[in-house]
Design a protein around this motif. Structure first.
Motif, short mmCIF file in Angstrom:
data_model
loop_
_atom_site.label_atom_id
_atom_site.label_comp_id
_atom_site.label_asym_id
_atom_site.label_seq_id
_atom_site.Cartn_x
_atom_site.Cartn_y
_atom_site.Cartn_z
N TYR A 1 23.54 -44.47 62.88
CA TYR A 1 24.18 -43.83 62.00
C TYR A 1 24.11 -42.21 61.68
O TYR A 1 24.83 -41.51 61.61
CB TYR A 1 23.97 -44.38 60.71
CG TYR A 1 24.32 -43.21 59.76
CD1 TYR A 1 24.95 -43.59 58.99
CD2 TYR A 1 22.86 -43.85 58.78
CE1 TYR A 1 25.48 -42.31 57.76
CE2 TYR A 1 22.69 -42.62 57.73
CZ TYR A 1 23.89 -42.27 57.13
OH TYR A 1 23.99 -41.50 56.15
N LYS A 2 23.25 -42.11 62.01
CA LYS A 2 22.24 -40.38 61.89
C LYS A 2 22.38 -39.45 62.86
O LYS A 2 23.18 -38.27 62.83
CB LYS A 2 21.12 -40.40 60.90
CG LYS A 2 20.06 -40.97 59.91
CD LYS A 2 18.67 -40.58 59.96
CE LYS A 2 18.72 -40.78 58.48
NZ LYS A 2 16.96 -40.68 58.11
N THR A 3 23.00 -40.53 64.12
CA THR A 3 23.58 -39.55 64.97
C THR A 3 24.52 -39.03 65.31
O THR A 3 25.63 -37.90 65.73
CB THR A 3 22.78 -40.30 66.42
OG1 THR A 3 21.68 -40.41 66.96
CG2 THR A 3 23.88 -39.73 67.61
N GLU A 4 25.41 -40.42 64.23
CA GLU A 4 26.53 -40.23 64.64
C GLU A 4 27.50 -39.27 63.73
O GLU A 4 28.13 -38.31 63.62
CB GLU A 4 27.34 -41.52 64.62
CG GLU A 4 27.55 -42.26 65.24
CD GLU A 4 28.10 -44.03 65.29
OE1 GLU A 4 28.11 -44.86 63.57
OE2 GLU A 4 27.95 -44.61 66.06
N ASP B 1 14.11 -41.50 63.01
CA ASP B 1 14.98 -39.81 62.71
C ASP B 1 14.24 -39.16 63.91
O ASP B 1 15.50 -38.29 64.19
CB ASP B 1 13.93 -39.56 61.74
CG ASP B 1 13.63 -39.69 60.32
OD1 ASP B 1 15.41 -39.73 59.71
OD2 ASP B 1 12.96 -39.89 59.08
N ALA B 2 12.70 -39.30 64.39
CA ALA B 2 12.93 -38.39 66.24
C ALA B 2 14.50 -38.76 67.02
O ALA B 2 14.37 -37.77 67.81
CB ALA B 2 11.96 -38.94 66.31
N GLU B 3 14.00 -40.37 66.59
CA GLU B 3 15.16 -40.90 67.64
C GLU B 3 16.91 -39.54 68.12
O GLU B 3 17.85 -39.26 68.07
CB GLU B 3 15.06 -42.12 67.86
CG GLU B 3 16.55 -42.55 68.61
CD GLU B 3 16.82 -44.11 68.57
OE1 GLU B 3 17.33 -44.87 69.76
OE2 GLU B 3 15.73 -44.41 67.33
N ALA B 4 17.53 -39.89 66.33
CA ALA B 4 18.36 -39.34 65.76
C ALA B 4 18.30 -37.44 66.40
O ALA B 4 19.59 -37.54 66.86
CB ALA B 4 19.03 -39.45 64.18
N PHE B 5 17.09 -36.95 65.60
CA PHE B 5 17.41 -35.72 66.10
C PHE B 5 17.16 -34.95 67.22
O PHE B 5 18.44 -34.48 67.67
CB PHE B 5 15.69 -34.53 65.41
CG PHE B 5 15.90 -35.28 63.82
CD1 PHE B 5 17.37 -35.54 63.00
CD2 PHE B 5 14.45 -35.45 63.44
CE1 PHE B 5 16.99 -35.72 61.24
CE2 PHE B 5 15.13 -35.23 61.35
CZ PHE B 5 16.08 -35.57 61.50
N ASN B 6 16.64 -36.15 68.33
CA ASN B 6 16.45 -36.13 69.74
C ASN B 6 18.07 -36.23 70.73
O ASN B 6 18.65 -35.46 71.32
CB ASN B 6 15.57 -36.48 70.17
CG ASN B 6 15.71 -36.62 71.66
OD1 ASN B 6 14.90 -35.73 72.00
ND2 ASN B 6 15.95 -37.59 72.68
N ASN B 7 19.12 -37.09 69.80
CA ASN B 7 19.76 -37.84 70.38
C ASN B 7 21.21 -36.57 70.18
O ASN B 7 22.14 -36.23 70.69
CB ASN B 7 20.93 -39.15 69.53
CG ASN B 7 19.90 -40.51 70.36
OD1 ASN B 7 18.98 -40.46 70.86
ND2 ASN B 7 19.95 -41.00 69.24
N ALA B 8 20.91 -35.96 69.14
CA ALA B 8 21.98 -34.09 68.60
C ALA B 8 21.53 -33.55 69.18
O ALA B 8 22.45 -32.30 69.23
CB ALA B 8 22.01 -34.44 67.11
#
Length: 349
Positions: free
Chosen positions: A273-276, A298-305
């Motif tokens: 969700y945060k990545t999207e 959070d770390a995963e989403a930030f990295n994905n972005a």
């Protein structure tokens, strides 16, 4: 409260800053980025700083005449406390956008307002009053979808008024020129001291306790021309109280806040969700410079972005997870001193 000045660092001043020794961060792990990405930030001095003042101080609003609800059941539903929300959007200047409004009542049941009329109005940068955008009917999920024509660079308030009782929800639309720099923040256990704080705040037992200097942390980036974005796994019915908490507790103006629109997003799909959300904003031209969170999701989403690990700061029990930058203190005082105060201006003017 402090808000960013409309007259920011000019390109010439930014280039002078880049040449000075004070340009370098004191965080040795971030030095490599300063020699690359952050110099690009200074050189991108053609981007205008967003006119947040217009969104924070819109024209006086005159409510329409109240009408009867179309359904008797809605009158019963509306006896409870409203938990309406507007889904904030970031869009390219001049590009149309569709904004979601969600309308429900009751702190426990959260009964959707179905098949009822809602009128939408827009105010903000360059507007002396409120533009009427039309009347919409809520669907079976209590939602409306409001198309908004492209606007000039700036901030806008979309006000959605329930005609049956004149309760309303506001959504903030930020129209940007490509290249606008942003810093993204999680809320629970990142700006607050613990996840439990959101429950205490929502139930009214007590206001959520902020981490020391959390408000100052955000304000320092505002002062440097960055757009603050708050992305939380809280459900949509926390939106109203979350915005109030950011305003009343951290003493911050209203900026881009995104909550989930479905409970499963916050419970089981947090990183996705945060990545999207961040990718949606990146598609509008927003560039994420730095990020703050507390969890592995959070770390995963930030990295994905695409936010570099050297610019990703994790506080709390997961500090430093997966190569991120750890904040091991309870609050942000030392981090502000060591890192934020030596962060260059975003380059907008």
């Amino acid at each position: 409260m402090r808000v960013p000045s409309l007259t920011q660092t000019t390109l010439a001043a930014a280039l002078t800053l880049a040449a000075s020794s004070s340009f370098a961060m004191s965080d040795p792990k971030a030095v490599d980025d300063i020699s690359g990405d952050d110099i690009d930030i200074v050189l991108d001095g053609v981007v205008n700083c967003t006119d947040f003042d217009a969104g924070q101080n819109p024209a006086a609003f005159q409510f329409p005449a109240k009408q009867s609800f179309d359904h008797f059941s809605s009158r019963i539903t509306a006896r409870s406390t409203p938990y309406h929300m507007g889904h904030d959007r970031v869009t390219k200047a001049g590009e149309a956008v569709t904004v979601t409004g969600k309308f429900d009542y009751g702190a426990i049941l959260h009964k959707d307002l179905e098949d009822e009329k809602v009128r939408a109005y827009l105010s903000g940068t360059g507007k002396d009053g409120w533009d009427y955008l039309g009347e919409f009917t809520t669907n079976s999920d209590g939602k409306i979808f409001v198309p908004v024509d492209g606007q000039q660079e700036g901030q806008y308030v979309l006000r959605m008024v329930v005609m049956g009782d004149l309760t309303y929800a506001d959504a903030y639309i930020t129209a940007i020129e490509p290249g606008k720099k942003a810093v993204v923040f999680d809320i629970d256990e990142t700006l607050t001291k613990s996840d439990l704080e959101q429950i205490l705040d929502y139930t009214g037992i007590e206001a959520a306790e902020a981490r020391p200097a959390a408000g100052q942390l955000v304000q320092e980036y505002l002062d440097r021309g960055y757009h603050p974005v708050f992305i939380t796994a809280r459900s949509y019915w926390y939106a109203k109280d979350s915005r109030r908490w950011l305003r009343d507790t951290l003493n911050l103006p209203d900026f881009t806040l995104r909550t989930t629109l479905a409970n499963e997003q916050g419970l089981f799909e947090t990183a996705q969700y945060k990545t999207e959300v961040m990718n949606e904003m990146k598609a509008a031209g927003l560039e994420f410079f730095r990020a703050y969170g507390n969890a592995d999701t959070d770390a995963e989403a930030f990295n994905n972005a695409g936010i570099p690990l050297s610019q990703t700061y994790i506080i709390g029990d997961k500090a430093g997870i997966n190569g991120t930058q750890p904040i091991t203190t309870e609050g942000y005082e030392q981090h502000i001193s060591d890192v934020v105060l030596s962060t260059p201006h975003s380059g907008c003017n």
